[in-house]
Design an enzyme around this catalytic site. Sequence first.
Site, PDB file in Angstrom:
ATOM      1  N   GLU A  26      -3.610   7.537  -3.902  1.00 12.00           N
ATOM      2  CA  GLU A  26      -3.739   6.088  -3.235  1.00 12.00           C
ATOM      3  C   GLU A  26      -3.416   5.250  -4.279  1.00 12.00           C
ATOM      4  O   GLU A  26      -4.126   5.024  -5.112  1.00 12.00           O
ATOM      5  CB  GLU A  26      -4.881   5.892  -2.540  1.00 12.00           C
ATOM      6  CG  GLU A  26      -4.908   4.522  -1.692  1.00 12.00           C
ATOM      7  CD  GLU A  26      -6.273   4.557  -0.809  1.00 12.00           C
ATOM      8  OE1 GLU A  26      -6.197   4.705   0.682  1.00 12.00           O
ATOM      9  OE2 GLU A  26      -7.340   4.207  -1.491  1.00 12.00           O
TER      10      GLU A  26
ATOM     11  N   TYR B 134       0.871  -1.063   0.143  1.00 14.21           N
ATOM     12  CA  TYR B 134      -0.013  -0.018   0.019  1.00 14.21           C
ATOM     13  C   TYR B 134       0.911   1.228   0.044  1.00 14.21           C
ATOM     14  O   TYR B 134       1.817   1.249   0.595  1.00 14.21           O
ATOM     15  CB  TYR B 134      -0.866  -0.137   1.269  1.00 14.21           C
ATOM     16  CG  TYR B 134      -1.710   1.582   1.312  1.00 14.21           C
ATOM     17  CD1 TYR B 134      -3.113   1.389   0.877  1.00 14.21           C
ATOM     18  CD2 TYR B 134      -1.148   2.292   2.029  1.00 14.21           C
ATOM     19  CE1 TYR B 134      -3.631   2.425   0.924  1.00 14.21           C
ATOM     20  CE2 TYR B 134      -1.823   3.636   2.024  1.00 14.21           C
ATOM     21  CZ  TYR B 134      -3.167   3.568   1.666  1.00 14.21           C
ATOM     22  OH  TYR B 134      -3.682   4.683   1.803  1.00 14.21           O
TER      23      TYR B 134
END
Length: 387
Positions: free
Chosen positions: A198, A109
Amino acid sequence: MNIHEFQAKELLKQYGAPVSKGVLIEKIEDLKEEVSKLSGSSFVVKAQIHAGGRGKAGGIKLVNNFDQLKKEAQNLIGTTLITHQTGPSGRKIKKLYVEEASEISKEFYLSCLIDRESSKIAFISSTEGGVDIEKVAEENPKKIITKKIDFKEEGPNDEEIKKIISIFNLSKEQTSQAKKLIKALFNILIEKDATLIEINPLIITKSNQLICLDAKMNFDDNAIFRRPDILKLRDLNEEEPAEIEASKYDLAYIKLNGTIGCMVNGAGLAMATMDIIKLYGKEPANFLDVGGGASKEKVTAAFKLILADKNVKGILINIFGGIMRCDILAQGVVEAARQVSLSVPLVVRLAGTNFDEGKKILDNSNLKILSASDLNDAAKKIVEAIK
Protein backbone atom coordinates in the site's frame (compact mmCIF):
# COMPACT_ATOMS: atom_id res chain seq x y z
CA MET A 1 4.08 -10.72 8.58
CA ASN A 2 4.36 -6.92 8.61
CA ILE A 3 7.47 -4.81 8.13
CA HIS A 4 8.32 -1.20 8.93
CA GLU A 5 7.94 1.71 6.52
CA PHE A 6 11.71 2.17 6.16
CA GLN A 7 12.09 -1.51 5.24
CA ALA A 8 9.24 -1.32 2.71
CA LYS A 9 10.82 1.74 1.08
CA GLU A 10 14.16 -0.04 0.83
CA LEU A 11 12.45 -2.91 -1.00
CA LEU A 12 10.67 -0.47 -3.31
CA LYS A 13 13.98 1.21 -4.09
CA GLN A 14 15.57 -2.15 -4.94
CA TYR A 15 12.83 -2.69 -7.52
CA GLY A 16 13.27 0.74 -9.09
CA ALA A 17 10.31 2.52 -7.47
CA PRO A 18 10.73 6.22 -6.58
CA VAL A 19 10.95 6.84 -2.82
CA SER A 20 11.95 9.83 -0.72
CA LYS A 21 15.46 9.73 0.74
CA GLY A 22 15.62 8.94 4.45
CA VAL A 23 17.68 7.53 7.32
CA LEU A 24 16.87 5.21 10.23
CA ILE A 25 17.42 6.51 13.78
CA GLU A 26 17.56 4.18 16.78
CA LYS A 27 19.61 6.41 19.11
CA ILE A 28 19.29 10.17 19.50
CA GLU A 29 23.09 10.51 19.65
CA ASP A 30 23.26 9.21 16.05
CA LEU A 31 20.80 11.82 14.77
CA LYS A 32 23.23 14.53 13.65
CA GLU A 33 25.55 12.17 11.78
CA GLU A 34 22.72 10.34 10.02
CA VAL A 35 20.77 13.46 9.06
CA SER A 36 23.92 14.96 7.51
CA LYS A 37 23.43 12.39 4.72
CA LEU A 38 20.18 14.15 3.72
CA SER A 39 19.70 17.33 1.70
CA GLY A 40 17.86 20.50 2.70
CA SER A 41 16.83 21.78 6.12
CA SER A 42 13.20 20.58 6.25
CA PHE A 43 12.57 17.02 7.37
CA VAL A 44 9.79 14.64 8.33
CA VAL A 45 10.33 12.45 11.39
CA LYS A 46 8.18 9.30 11.56
CA ALA A 47 7.62 6.81 14.36
CA GLN A 48 8.26 3.27 13.11
CA ILE A 49 5.59 0.96 14.49
CA HIS A 50 3.45 -1.73 12.88
CA ALA A 51 0.22 0.26 12.90
CA GLY A 52 -1.61 2.79 10.78
CA GLY A 53 -2.90 6.15 11.93
CA ARG A 54 0.51 7.41 13.08
CA GLY A 55 -0.02 10.91 11.74
CA LYS A 56 -3.33 11.49 13.54
CA ALA A 57 -1.81 10.15 16.76
CA GLY A 58 1.16 12.54 16.64
CA GLY A 59 3.70 10.02 15.39
CA ILE A 60 4.67 12.00 12.27
CA LYS A 61 6.12 15.51 12.49
CA LEU A 62 7.27 18.06 9.89
CA VAL A 63 10.23 20.19 11.04
CA ASN A 64 12.07 23.12 9.43
CA ASN A 65 15.52 22.83 11.03
CA PHE A 66 17.76 20.46 12.94
CA ASP A 67 16.92 21.86 16.38
CA GLN A 68 13.22 21.21 15.81
CA LEU A 69 14.06 17.77 14.48
CA LYS A 70 16.09 16.87 17.56
CA LYS A 71 13.34 18.08 19.87
CA GLU A 72 10.61 16.07 18.09
CA ALA A 73 12.83 12.98 17.90
CA GLN A 74 13.47 13.16 21.65
CA ASN A 75 9.72 13.55 22.26
CA LEU A 76 8.94 10.46 20.20
CA ILE A 77 11.60 7.81 20.75
CA GLY A 78 11.00 5.65 23.80
CA THR A 79 7.40 6.81 24.23
CA THR A 80 4.20 4.86 23.58
CA LEU A 81 2.08 5.76 20.57
CA ILE A 82 -1.63 4.90 20.62
CA THR A 83 -3.48 4.79 17.29
CA HIS A 84 -6.80 3.29 16.18
CA GLN A 85 -4.86 0.16 15.14
CA THR A 86 -2.66 -0.37 18.21
CA GLY A 87 -5.44 -0.78 20.76
CA PRO A 88 -5.46 1.07 24.09
CA SER A 89 -2.05 -0.28 25.17
CA GLY A 90 -0.32 1.33 22.16
CA ARG A 91 3.16 0.54 20.83
CA LYS A 92 6.51 1.68 22.17
CA ILE A 93 8.52 3.70 19.63
CA LYS A 94 11.99 2.21 19.32
CA LYS A 95 12.87 3.42 15.83
CA LEU A 96 12.42 6.66 13.91
CA TYR A 97 12.67 7.31 10.18
CA VAL A 98 13.80 10.78 9.13
CA GLU A 99 13.39 11.76 5.49
CA GLU A 100 13.74 14.81 3.32
CA ALA A 101 10.53 16.84 3.25
CA SER A 102 8.71 16.85 -0.09
CA GLU A 103 6.83 19.74 -1.65
CA ILE A 104 3.50 18.11 -2.40
CA SER A 105 1.37 19.10 -5.38
CA LYS A 106 -1.09 16.16 -5.40
CA GLU A 107 -1.74 13.08 -3.25
CA PHE A 108 -3.01 9.72 -4.53
CA TYR A 109 -3.67 6.25 -3.13
CA LEU A 110 -2.31 3.08 -4.76
CA SER A 111 -2.25 -0.51 -3.54
CA CYS A 112 -1.62 -3.97 -4.89
CA LEU A 113 -2.96 -7.10 -3.19
CA ILE A 114 -4.02 -10.71 -3.58
CA ASP A 115 -7.73 -11.01 -4.37
CA ARG A 116 -8.55 -14.50 -3.11
CA GLU A 117 -12.12 -14.47 -4.40
CA SER A 118 -11.06 -14.11 -8.04
CA SER A 119 -7.56 -15.63 -7.69
CA LYS A 120 -6.20 -12.49 -9.32
CA ILE A 121 -4.01 -9.56 -8.34
CA ALA A 122 -5.97 -6.41 -7.63
CA PHE A 123 -4.69 -2.85 -8.02
CA ILE A 124 -6.71 -0.20 -6.20
CA SER A 125 -6.26 3.45 -7.20
CA SER A 126 -7.80 6.63 -5.81
CA THR A 127 -7.35 10.37 -6.14
CA GLU A 128 -7.94 10.63 -2.37
CA GLY A 129 -4.46 9.98 -0.99
CA GLY A 130 -3.27 10.53 2.55
CA VAL A 131 -6.58 9.50 4.15
CA ASP A 132 -8.17 6.18 5.17
CA ILE A 133 -9.15 4.33 2.00
CA GLU A 134 -12.04 2.68 3.91
CA LYS A 135 -13.53 6.10 4.54
CA VAL A 136 -13.18 7.01 0.85
CA ALA A 137 -14.86 3.75 -0.17
CA GLU A 138 -17.78 4.54 2.11
CA GLU A 139 -18.22 8.23 1.30
CA ASN A 140 -16.85 8.63 -2.26
CA PRO A 141 -16.77 5.21 -3.97
CA LYS A 142 -16.56 6.85 -7.43
CA LYS A 143 -13.12 8.14 -6.49
CA ILE A 144 -11.76 4.58 -6.35
CA ILE A 145 -11.10 2.18 -9.21
CA THR A 146 -10.10 -1.48 -8.94
CA LYS A 147 -8.38 -3.35 -11.73
CA LYS A 148 -7.89 -7.11 -11.38
CA ILE A 149 -5.25 -8.81 -13.50
CA ASP A 150 -4.21 -12.42 -14.04
CA PHE A 151 -0.93 -13.70 -12.72
CA LYS A 152 1.69 -13.71 -15.48
CA GLU A 153 5.46 -13.57 -15.42
CA GLU A 154 5.69 -10.44 -17.56
CA GLY A 155 3.37 -8.54 -15.23
CA PRO A 156 0.60 -6.12 -16.24
CA ASN A 157 0.62 -4.92 -19.85
CA ASP A 158 0.41 -1.29 -20.99
CA GLU A 159 -3.38 -1.42 -21.38
CA GLU A 160 -3.85 -2.75 -17.84
CA ILE A 161 -1.46 -0.15 -16.42
CA LYS A 162 -3.32 2.58 -18.30
CA LYS A 163 -6.54 1.46 -16.60
CA ILE A 164 -4.88 1.34 -13.14
CA ILE A 165 -3.56 4.92 -13.34
CA SER A 166 -6.38 6.43 -15.43
CA ILE A 167 -7.93 8.10 -12.39
CA PHE A 168 -4.70 10.04 -11.70
CA ASN A 169 -4.71 12.07 -14.94
CA LEU A 170 -0.91 12.06 -15.21
CA SER A 171 1.40 13.81 -17.69
CA LYS A 172 3.43 11.79 -20.19
CA GLU A 173 6.54 11.89 -17.99
CA GLN A 174 4.58 10.95 -14.87
CA THR A 175 2.87 8.11 -16.74
CA SER A 176 6.28 6.68 -17.56
CA GLN A 177 7.23 6.83 -13.87
CA ALA A 178 3.91 5.25 -12.89
CA LYS A 179 4.48 2.31 -15.26
CA LYS A 180 7.77 1.52 -13.52
CA LEU A 181 6.06 1.75 -10.14
CA ILE A 182 3.19 -0.56 -11.11
CA LYS A 183 5.63 -3.18 -12.40
CA ALA A 184 7.73 -2.84 -9.24
CA LEU A 185 4.69 -3.45 -7.02
CA PHE A 186 3.66 -6.46 -9.10
CA ASN A 187 7.16 -7.98 -9.00
CA ILE A 188 7.54 -7.53 -5.24
CA LEU A 189 4.14 -9.12 -4.68
CA ILE A 190 5.10 -12.18 -6.74
CA GLU A 191 8.81 -12.55 -6.00
CA LYS A 192 8.61 -11.86 -2.25
CA ASP A 193 5.22 -13.49 -1.51
CA ALA A 194 3.67 -10.22 -0.36
CA THR A 195 -0.08 -10.17 0.20
CA LEU A 196 -0.50 -6.39 0.32
CA ILE A 197 1.55 -3.38 -0.78
CA GLU A 198 0.00 0.00 0.00
CA ILE A 199 1.35 3.40 -1.05
CA ASN A 200 -0.56 6.09 0.82
CA PRO A 201 0.09 8.72 -0.18
CA LEU A 202 1.65 8.44 -3.58
CA ILE A 203 2.50 12.05 -4.40
CA ILE A 204 3.35 14.34 -7.28
CA THR A 205 5.87 16.94 -6.16
CA LYS A 206 5.92 20.55 -7.33
CA SER A 207 8.79 19.52 -9.61
CA ASN A 208 6.39 16.98 -11.23
CA GLN A 209 8.07 13.87 -9.78
CA LEU A 210 6.12 10.81 -8.65
CA ILE A 211 7.22 9.64 -5.15
CA CYS A 212 6.07 6.94 -2.70
CA LEU A 213 5.76 9.06 0.42
CA ASP A 214 4.59 6.23 2.66
CA ALA A 215 4.63 2.46 2.20
CA LYS A 216 3.10 -0.52 3.94
CA MET A 217 3.76 -4.20 3.14
CA ASN A 218 2.37 -7.49 4.45
CA PHE A 219 3.82 -10.92 3.62
CA ASP A 220 2.35 -14.41 3.62
CA ASP A 221 3.42 -16.18 6.84
CA ASN A 222 3.04 -19.55 5.12
CA ALA A 223 5.64 -18.63 2.49
CA ILE A 224 8.26 -17.13 4.81
CA PHE A 225 10.23 -20.40 4.89
CA ARG A 226 11.29 -19.74 1.29
CA ARG A 227 11.95 -16.01 1.80
CA PRO A 228 14.82 -15.81 4.35
CA ASP A 229 15.58 -12.25 3.20
CA ILE A 230 12.07 -11.19 4.22
CA LEU A 231 12.18 -13.14 7.49
CA LYS A 232 15.25 -11.07 8.47
CA LEU A 233 12.98 -7.99 8.44
CA ARG A 234 10.74 -9.40 11.17
CA ASP A 235 10.61 -7.18 14.27
CA LEU A 236 9.60 -9.28 17.29
CA ASN A 237 9.22 -6.13 19.39
CA GLU A 238 6.17 -5.28 17.27
CA GLU A 239 4.44 -8.63 17.75
CA GLU A 240 2.28 -9.96 20.56
CA PRO A 241 4.56 -12.08 22.85
CA ALA A 242 1.90 -14.80 23.13
CA GLU A 243 1.69 -15.05 19.34
CA ILE A 244 5.48 -15.39 19.12
CA GLU A 245 5.35 -18.18 21.70
CA ALA A 246 2.50 -19.87 19.78
CA SER A 247 4.55 -19.89 16.57
CA LYS A 248 7.22 -22.01 18.33
CA TYR A 249 4.65 -24.80 18.67
CA ASP A 250 3.03 -24.24 15.26
CA LEU A 251 -0.18 -23.04 16.90
CA ALA A 252 -2.51 -20.63 15.10
CA TYR A 253 -3.08 -18.08 17.88
CA ILE A 254 -4.39 -14.52 17.77
CA LYS A 255 -4.93 -12.56 20.97
CA LEU A 256 -8.27 -10.74 21.31
CA ASN A 257 -9.81 -8.52 23.97
CA GLY A 258 -12.44 -10.79 25.51
CA THR A 259 -12.62 -12.88 28.69
CA ILE A 260 -13.31 -16.42 27.46
CA GLY A 261 -10.26 -18.34 26.27
CA CYS A 262 -10.89 -20.78 23.40
CA MET A 263 -9.05 -23.93 22.37
CA VAL A 264 -10.39 -25.56 19.21
CA ASN A 265 -9.13 -27.80 16.43
CA GLY A 266 -9.89 -26.41 12.98
CA ALA A 267 -10.19 -22.78 11.90
CA GLY A 268 -13.86 -23.08 10.90
CA LEU A 269 -14.84 -24.65 14.20
CA ALA A 270 -12.80 -21.98 16.03
CA MET A 271 -14.71 -19.21 14.24
CA ALA A 272 -18.04 -20.87 15.06
CA THR A 273 -16.98 -21.19 18.70
CA MET A 274 -16.08 -17.50 18.88
CA ASP A 275 -19.39 -16.56 17.24
CA ILE A 276 -21.50 -18.54 19.69
CA ILE A 277 -19.65 -17.02 22.66
CA LYS A 278 -20.63 -13.59 21.31
CA LEU A 279 -24.18 -14.83 20.75
CA TYR A 280 -24.46 -15.52 24.48
CA GLY A 281 -23.22 -12.04 25.37
CA LYS A 282 -19.49 -12.50 26.02
CA GLU A 283 -16.30 -11.93 24.01
CA PRO A 284 -13.60 -14.47 23.08
CA ALA A 285 -10.13 -13.79 24.49
CA ASN A 286 -8.36 -15.43 21.58
CA PHE A 287 -8.50 -17.41 18.38
CA LEU A 288 -6.60 -20.66 18.93
CA ASP A 289 -6.51 -23.56 16.49
CA VAL A 290 -4.37 -26.45 17.74
CA GLY A 291 -4.62 -28.21 14.38
CA GLY A 292 -5.66 -31.67 13.35
CA GLY A 293 -2.82 -33.81 14.67
CA ALA A 294 -1.76 -32.00 17.83
CA SER A 295 0.45 -33.82 20.34
CA LYS A 296 0.02 -33.79 24.12
CA GLU A 297 2.92 -31.30 24.34
CA LYS A 298 1.27 -29.00 21.80
CA VAL A 299 -2.05 -29.05 23.67
CA THR A 300 -0.24 -28.34 26.95
CA ALA A 301 1.51 -25.33 25.36
CA ALA A 302 -1.81 -24.09 23.97
CA PHE A 303 -3.50 -24.34 27.36
CA LYS A 304 -0.68 -22.42 29.04
CA LEU A 305 -0.93 -19.71 26.38
CA ILE A 306 -4.59 -19.17 27.17
CA LEU A 307 -3.99 -19.00 30.92
CA ALA A 308 -1.10 -16.54 30.48
CA ASP A 309 -3.69 -13.95 29.41
CA LYS A 310 -4.76 -12.13 32.60
CA ASN A 311 -8.07 -11.15 30.96
CA VAL A 312 -9.19 -14.79 30.75
CA LYS A 313 -11.99 -15.53 33.26
CA GLY A 314 -12.97 -18.91 31.83
CA ILE A 315 -11.93 -21.42 29.16
CA LEU A 316 -13.98 -23.23 26.55
CA ILE A 317 -12.40 -26.24 24.86
CA ASN A 318 -14.27 -27.46 21.80
CA ILE A 319 -12.74 -30.48 20.07
CA PHE A 320 -14.11 -32.59 17.27
CA GLY A 321 -11.94 -35.70 17.11
CA GLY A 322 -11.22 -36.54 13.51
CA ILE A 323 -7.47 -36.68 13.05
CA MET A 324 -7.20 -35.18 16.54
CA ARG A 325 -7.84 -37.80 19.24
CA CYS A 326 -9.95 -36.79 22.23
CA ASP A 327 -7.79 -38.78 24.68
CA ILE A 328 -4.62 -36.94 23.54
CA LEU A 329 -6.39 -33.61 24.02
CA ALA A 330 -7.61 -34.66 27.46
CA GLN A 331 -4.11 -35.73 28.56
CA GLY A 332 -2.66 -32.39 27.48
CA VAL A 333 -5.38 -30.39 29.23
CA VAL A 334 -5.02 -32.30 32.49
CA GLU A 335 -1.24 -32.01 32.47
CA ALA A 336 -1.30 -28.28 31.73
CA ALA A 337 -4.04 -27.59 34.29
CA ARG A 338 -2.00 -29.27 37.01
CA GLN A 339 1.19 -27.42 36.03
CA VAL A 340 -0.43 -23.98 36.18
CA SER A 341 -2.89 -24.63 39.03
CA LEU A 342 -6.12 -24.00 37.12
CA SER A 343 -8.17 -21.34 38.88
CA VAL A 344 -10.81 -20.37 36.29
CA PRO A 345 -13.90 -22.29 35.11
CA LEU A 346 -13.23 -24.83 32.35
CA VAL A 347 -15.89 -26.20 30.01
CA VAL A 348 -14.97 -29.04 27.65
CA ARG A 349 -16.98 -30.32 24.71
CA LEU A 350 -15.52 -33.43 23.07
CA ALA A 351 -16.84 -35.43 20.13
CA GLY A 352 -15.37 -37.97 17.76
CA THR A 353 -12.33 -40.26 17.87
CA ASN A 354 -11.67 -41.80 21.33
CA PHE A 355 -14.36 -39.67 22.94
CA ASP A 356 -15.04 -42.19 25.73
CA GLU A 357 -11.34 -42.46 26.62
CA GLY A 358 -10.97 -38.68 26.63
CA LYS A 359 -14.02 -38.15 28.84
CA LYS A 360 -12.74 -40.80 31.29
CA ILE A 361 -9.37 -39.01 31.58
CA LEU A 362 -11.11 -35.71 32.33
CA ASP A 363 -13.57 -37.29 34.81
CA ASN A 364 -10.75 -39.00 36.72
CA SER A 365 -8.54 -35.90 36.85
CA ASN A 366 -10.12 -34.46 40.02
CA LEU A 367 -10.18 -31.10 38.23
CA LYS A 368 -13.28 -28.90 38.22
CA ILE A 369 -14.27 -29.49 34.62
CA LEU A 370 -17.77 -28.93 33.23
CA SER A 371 -18.70 -31.29 30.40
CA ALA A 372 -20.91 -30.10 27.55
CA SER A 373 -23.03 -32.19 25.21
CA ASP A 374 -22.77 -29.87 22.21
CA LEU A 375 -21.45 -26.45 21.18
CA ASN A 376 -24.60 -24.61 22.23
CA ASP A 377 -24.51 -26.24 25.66
CA ALA A 378 -20.79 -25.48 26.00
CA ALA A 379 -21.26 -21.77 25.29
CA LYS A 380 -24.14 -21.50 27.75
CA LYS A 381 -22.16 -23.22 30.50
CA ILE A 382 -18.98 -21.14 30.17
CA VAL A 383 -20.91 -17.86 30.07
CA GLU A 384 -22.88 -18.86 33.16
CA ALA A 385 -19.74 -20.08 34.90
CA ILE A 386 -17.87 -16.78 34.58
CA LYS A 387 -20.91 -14.83 35.75
